[in-house]
Scaffold this motif. Sequence first.
Motif, PDB file in Angstrom:
ATOM      1  N   LEU A 254       0.822  -1.215   0.000  1.00  0.00           N
ATOM      2  CA  LEU A 254       0.000   0.000   0.000  1.00  0.00           C
ATOM      3  C   LEU A 254       0.854   1.262   0.000  1.00  0.00           C
ATOM      4  CD1 LEU A 254      -2.922  -0.983   2.391  1.00  0.00           C
ATOM      5  CD2 LEU A 254      -2.954  -0.803  -0.102  1.00  0.00           C
ATOM      6  N   ASN A 255       2.040   1.194   0.555  1.00  0.00           N
ATOM      7  CA  ASN A 255       2.934   2.359   0.531  1.00  0.00           C
ATOM      8  C   ASN A 255       3.325   2.739  -0.895  1.00  0.00           C
ATOM      9  OD1 ASN A 255       2.952   2.769   3.296  1.00  0.00           O
ATOM     10  ND2 ASN A 255       4.760   1.498   3.628  1.00  0.00           N
ATOM     11  N   ARG A 256       3.207   1.801  -1.821  1.00  0.00           N
ATOM     12  CA  ARG A 256       3.539   2.064  -3.228  1.00  0.00           C
ATOM     13  C   ARG A 256       2.297   2.410  -4.051  1.00  0.00           C
ATOM     14  NH1 ARG A 256       6.520  -2.636  -1.996  1.00  0.00           N
ATOM     15  NH2 ARG A 256       5.039  -3.928  -3.126  1.00  0.00           N
ATOM     16  N   LEU A 257       1.126   2.421  -3.411  1.00  0.00           N
ATOM     17  CA  LEU A 257      -0.124   2.635  -4.134  1.00  0.00           C
ATOM     18  C   LEU A 257      -0.833   3.889  -3.634  1.00  0.00           C
ATOM     19  CD1 LEU A 257      -1.475  -1.018  -4.129  1.00  0.00           C
ATOM     20  CD2 LEU A 257      -0.632   0.253  -6.117  1.00  0.00           C
ATOM     21  N   GLU A 258      -0.834   4.912  -4.461  1.00  0.00           N
ATOM     22  CA  GLU A 258      -1.484   6.163  -4.083  1.00  0.00           C
ATOM     23  C   GLU A 258      -2.984   5.958  -3.882  1.00  0.00           C
ATOM     24  OE1 GLU A 258      -2.554  10.493  -6.027  1.00  0.00           O
ATOM     25  OE2 GLU A 258      -0.934   9.315  -6.906  1.00  0.00           O
ATOM     26  N   GLY A 259      -3.476   6.456  -2.761  1.00  0.00           N
ATOM     27  CA  GLY A 259      -4.908   6.511  -2.526  1.00  0.00           C
ATOM     28  C   GLY A 259      -5.555   5.265  -1.955  1.00  0.00           C
ATOM     29  N   TRP A 260      -4.817   4.180  -1.833  1.00  0.00           N
ATOM     30  CA  TRP A 260      -5.399   2.925  -1.347  1.00  0.00           C
ATOM     31  C   TRP A 260      -5.212   2.812   0.155  1.00  0.00           C
ATOM     32  CZ3 TRP A 260      -8.101  -0.719  -4.178  1.00  0.00           C
ATOM     33  CH2 TRP A 260      -8.151  -0.477  -5.557  1.00  0.00           C
ATOM     34  N   GLU A 261      -6.207   2.191   0.810  1.00  0.00           N
ATOM     35  CA  GLU A 261      -6.123   1.947   2.244  1.00  0.00           C
ATOM     36  C   GLU A 261      -6.589   0.534   2.544  1.00  0.00           C
ATOM     37  OE1 GLU A 261      -8.647   4.902   3.998  1.00  0.00           O
ATOM     38  OE2 GLU A 261     -10.474   3.933   3.323  1.00  0.00           O
ATOM     39  N   TRP A 262      -6.188   0.056   3.684  1.00  0.00           N
ATOM     40  CA  TRP A 262      -6.519  -1.294   4.115  1.00  0.00           C
ATOM     41  C   TRP A 262      -7.661  -1.215   5.111  1.00  0.00           C
ATOM     42  CZ3 TRP A 262      -2.548  -4.663   7.248  1.00  0.00           C
ATOM     43  CH2 TRP A 262      -3.064  -5.937   7.449  1.00  0.00           C
ATOM     44  N   ASP A 263      -8.767  -1.833   4.789  1.00  0.00           N
ATOM     45  CA  ASP A 263      -9.888  -1.955   5.717  1.00  0.00           C
ATOM     46  C   ASP A 263      -9.689  -3.267   6.469  1.00  0.00           C
ATOM     47  OD1 ASP A 263     -12.308  -2.550   6.987  1.00  0.00           O
ATOM     48  OD2 ASP A 263     -13.503  -1.556   5.438  1.00  0.00           O
ATOM     49  N   HIS A 264      -9.188  -3.166   7.680  1.00  0.00           N
ATOM     50  CA  HIS A 264      -8.861  -4.349   8.481  1.00  0.00           C
ATOM     51  C   HIS A 264     -10.115  -5.158   8.811  1.00  0.00           C
ATOM     52  CE1 HIS A 264      -4.635  -3.186   9.303  1.00  0.00           C
ATOM     53  NE2 HIS A 264      -5.122  -1.984   9.151  1.00  0.00           N
ATOM     54  N   ASP A 265     -11.222  -4.480   9.072  1.00  0.00           N
ATOM     55  CA  ASP A 265     -12.456  -5.175   9.444  1.00  0.00           C
ATOM     56  C   ASP A 265     -12.977  -6.051   8.311  1.00  0.00           C
ATOM     57  OD1 ASP A 265     -12.425  -3.994  11.972  1.00  0.00           O
ATOM     58  OD2 ASP A 265     -13.651  -2.295  11.303  1.00  0.00           O
ATOM     59  N   ARG A 266     -12.890  -5.530   7.081  1.00  0.00           N
ATOM     60  CA  ARG A 266     -13.390  -6.281   5.921  1.00  0.00           C
ATOM     61  C   ARG A 266     -12.282  -7.070   5.232  1.00  0.00           C
ATOM     62  NH1 ARG A 266     -17.945  -2.786   2.917  1.00  0.00           N
ATOM     63  NH2 ARG A 266     -17.771  -4.621   1.584  1.00  0.00           N
ATOM     64  N   ASN A 267     -11.033  -6.883   5.705  1.00  0.00           N
ATOM     65  CA  ASN A 267      -9.867  -7.549   5.136  1.00  0.00           C
ATOM     66  C   ASN A 267      -9.804  -7.359   3.620  1.00  0.00           C
ATOM     67  OD1 ASN A 267      -7.456  -8.905   5.309  1.00  0.00           O
ATOM     68  ND2 ASN A 267      -8.388 -10.900   5.015  1.00  0.00           N
ATOM     69  N   GLU A 268      -9.834  -6.086   3.217  1.00  0.00           N
ATOM     70  CA  GLU A 268      -9.757  -5.717   1.809  1.00  0.00           C
ATOM     71  C   GLU A 268      -8.999  -4.405   1.704  1.00  0.00           C
ATOM     72  OE1 GLU A 268     -13.887  -5.194   0.745  1.00  0.00           O
ATOM     73  OE2 GLU A 268     -13.936  -3.178   1.573  1.00  0.00           O
ATOM     74  N   ILE A 269      -8.565  -4.095   0.484  1.00  0.00           N
ATOM     75  CA  ILE A 269      -7.994  -2.778   0.226  1.00  0.00           C
ATOM     76  C   ILE A 269      -8.993  -2.019  -0.628  1.00  0.00           C
ATOM     77  CG2 ILE A 269      -5.600  -3.484   0.551  1.00  0.00           C
ATOM     78  CD1 ILE A 269      -5.293  -3.589  -2.511  1.00  0.00           C
ATOM     79  N   ARG A 270      -8.992  -0.691  -0.476  1.00  0.00           N
ATOM     80  CA  ARG A 270      -9.968   0.091  -1.238  1.00  0.00           C
ATOM     81  C   ARG A 270      -9.432   1.477  -1.562  1.00  0.00           C
ATOM     82  NH1 ARG A 270     -13.523   0.521   3.861  1.00  0.00           N
ATOM     83  NH2 ARG A 270     -12.563   2.316   4.846  1.00  0.00           N
ATOM     84  N   ARG A 271     -10.016   2.023  -2.617  1.00  0.00           N
ATOM     85  CA  ARG A 271      -9.703   3.389  -3.024  1.00  0.00           C
ATOM     86  C   ARG A 271     -10.981   4.017  -3.551  1.00  0.00           C
ATOM     87  NH1 ARG A 271      -5.691   6.108  -7.588  1.00  0.00           N
ATOM     88  NH2 ARG A 271      -6.255   8.223  -6.959  1.00  0.00           N
ATOM     89  N   THR A 272     -11.214   5.262  -3.166  1.00  0.00           N
ATOM     90  CA  THR A 272     -12.340   6.029  -3.688  1.00  0.00           C
ATOM     91  C   THR A 272     -11.791   7.188  -4.497  1.00  0.00           C
ATOM     92  OG1 THR A 272     -13.738   5.416  -1.810  1.00  0.00           O
ATOM     93  CG2 THR A 272     -14.383   7.378  -3.060  1.00  0.00           C
TER      94      THR A 272
END
Length: 101
Positions: free
Chosen positions: A13-31
């Motif tokens: 994620l440090n290499r991916l602009e705008g993405w975050e890790w949703d720990h509760d849903r165990n997914e990564i996401r970007r809006t």
Amino acid sequence: MKLLDAEQITEGLNRLEGWEWDHDRNEIRRTVRMPDFLSGIHLVTAVAHAAEQADHHPDIDIRFNKITFRQITHAAGGITQRDLEMAARINDLVADAATAS
């Protein structure tokens, strides 16, 4: 398909602009916000084509000009390298869409 551990996800994620890790849903996401509805739909279409080519599909939520992409490898039950790769491809397509607007 090997699940990534917390350190690997964070590094990715440090290499991916705008993405975050949703720990509760165990997914990564970007809006992202596009200038208008149609430009958002064009972006979603481009992502759909890329996902078909990669045979790895994001979950996509469209709210007028706000598009949220979620990545998880459902078959593996978590985040894999394929999710990070698809997130990077989505970032490329978002950048392309921004220059086309």
